[in-house]
Design an enzyme around this catalytic site. Structure first.
Site: not given
Lengths: 342, 342
Positions: A131, A273, A303
């Site tokens: 991320s 995602d 995600h």
């Protein structure tokens, strides 16, 4: 310029360095960078970086037995095994809430380089970023390519997607709305709850919260609200609003030219995602040219897959990070080799 | 019980009826139902119903030359042509903000039946519902099947999806946060902005707002924020917070058993709709059995496709609503005939 301080117990080191960072949008600043470094002194070093609310404590160790944020990925027997790899992590610049100015992912990468200087680490075996950590890794591989042999960028790309930016901007407005009236915690809690919808998927919600709503005090309450309230409350207790705001902004300021990434890079993308669409991961890998390779994970966790699909992420890391005999050719780093894991 | 009042000009009638509604969650209530009815007195009547912020004025007419919310769908030459079809629409129960209690889609359907009573309309040729209007149509076809020959349900299903319910619940929390201290408008604006993200798609945002963020007063401002601010301001000026809250809740209270829908029903679903996933439209059509048929539209406008893809929606309506000679067989209403329009 950096000065290191810390304490060592049984291959676990927890410390901080004082550094001076020429930041991109907020002038030159004195910072204290907090880190943890766990593993044998002679082992190769892998830097592990997570989402904007992650921190230096990735996994339980001799100095801190509490669970870390990447407990399922950094453990004995894993690709990231602290018995044979030195795992380095830090608290992001701004994570303490002490910087109320725009922070850039480039600043984070420069801070990583300052930390490596202070710790006497010339070159990382790898930087593994999830991320926000993937964005920082891409900046590091652009600005300080000599500091890492390879990059693994999970669930992050060279740019924020405009839809995801809009989503974050509205979360920041929720915080601002709370701050208008000294309801700071409620604003930040609401922001976090909206963020949760972007971290997860309709498929997961469909399975977990498939129940009729209730009427409570004359208002409708839907099945996911208890979960979301709890997520908001937990977050507010842990993260200063300023830290969250500035790191959230930082994602939207992020911009890397993939052609400038000068390090072999494995991009791991998650189909579904909602923040980093697969199309952006593909654009990134195309831009990386011979330095880039893509693996695609299908997961109902969207995600957040890197926190939930730890076995499958670990298998990808193991294939990527295991030492290769000199005679074995490096796998073909090209966009032709796209692996999909289902 | 209902009493009609109104005015007629050149086949356009705008009026209101006083009715008594036995509501599902809020007792028996006296209501005023506002409607518009446009078209020749002897033409078949089609009821048109839109999203929760839609109203009785679907298109410009002799009484009100201002644009309606379905201008692209109700016009000369369209399947819904007021020169040969009578178009009926109303303001939803609660749209004035006067009911601060839970409202059900079943209440809306009962109100439609009361309106038909008052206007002396035994049976609609069709009920065409978009978004919330589709939910109301499904209730009407369940509770009052003798009042309509066919139903066209666009972008709506038999249940709210749990993820969409969570999204709406958080929007309602934004309103509550604003109401904490008299920042009602800011709360409702933020709610609307979050709703816009659910009505549209990442693909559209990716095309429209692909620009670098700016720094404004030391904070990051992303490309979509002007658009979202404007959408919020426009909404706040038009919709009372209580109306929006109660109609938003109403979507989450919605529950119809598809097997109880006793009217031939065309379900039009949009691939990429973030509020009504295609899988729910398929479940609905499966449950409808011989009464159900599905057409799938691919659109980058997601849930809002009915407002944007008016040519393609009109073509589907034309095929569905055109009069058929008695000798022509009715198309096979089964789940085997799934049409996809790309």
């Amino acid at each position: 310029m950096a000065r290191a301080a810390g304490s060592d117990v049984d291959h676990a080191r927890r410390g901080s360095i004082d550094a001076v960072l020429a930041s991109r949008h907020a002038g030159t600043r004195k910072l204290r960078l907090n880190y943890e470094l766990v593993g044998p002194a002679d082992a190769p070093v892998v830097f592990v970086a997570g989402g904007i609310s992650a921190h230096r404590h990735v996994a339980a160790n001799a100095l801190d037995a509490g669970n870390g944020w990447a407990e399922g990925l950094v453990a004995a027997g894993r690709a990231l095994d602290p018995s044979c790899t030195r795992i380095l992590a830090f608290d992001y610049v701004g994570a303490c809430g002490g910087i109320d100015a725009p922070i850039d992912t480039a600043d984070q990468a420069d801070a990583v380089a300052l930390l490596l200087d202070a710790l006497g680490i010339d070159r990382l075996e790898a930087f593994v970023g999830y991320s926000y950590g993937a964005l920082v890794g891409l900046q590091l591989a652009t600005r300080h390519p000599q500091r890492l042999r390879k990059l693994v960028a999970v669930s992050g790309a060279h740019r924020p997607h405009p839809y995801a930016s809009a989503w974050r901007a509205l979360q920041r407005k929720a915080v601002a709305l709370g701050q208008l009236q000294c309801a700071d915690e409620q604003g930040l809690s609401l922001a976090r709850q909206f963020a949760m919808l972007s971290y997860r998927t309709p498929e997961e919600f469909g399975e977990r919260f498939d129940a009729a709503p209730t009427l409570s005090n004359g208002h409708v309450r839907v099945a996911a609200e208890d979960y979301l309230d709890a997520a908001g409350a937990k977050f507010v207790a842990r993260i200063p609003a300023t830290a969250w705001l500035r790191l959230s902004e930082s994602i939207d300021l992020h911009a890397v030219d993939p052609a400038q990434v000068a390090v072999p890079t494995l991009v791991i993308a998650v189909e579904g995602d909602r923040l980093v669409p697969l199309s952006d991961a593909v654009s990134l890998v195309e831009g990386l040219g011979l330095n880039g390779r893509l693996r695609v994970l299908r997961s109902q966790y969207g995600h957040d897959a890197f926190l939930k699909e730890t076995d499958r992420i670990d298998a990808m890391l193991a294939a990527e990070l295991r030492p290769r005999p000199a005679s074995e050719p490096i796998p073909n780093f090209s966009t032709d080799s796209i692996g999909v894991s289902v």
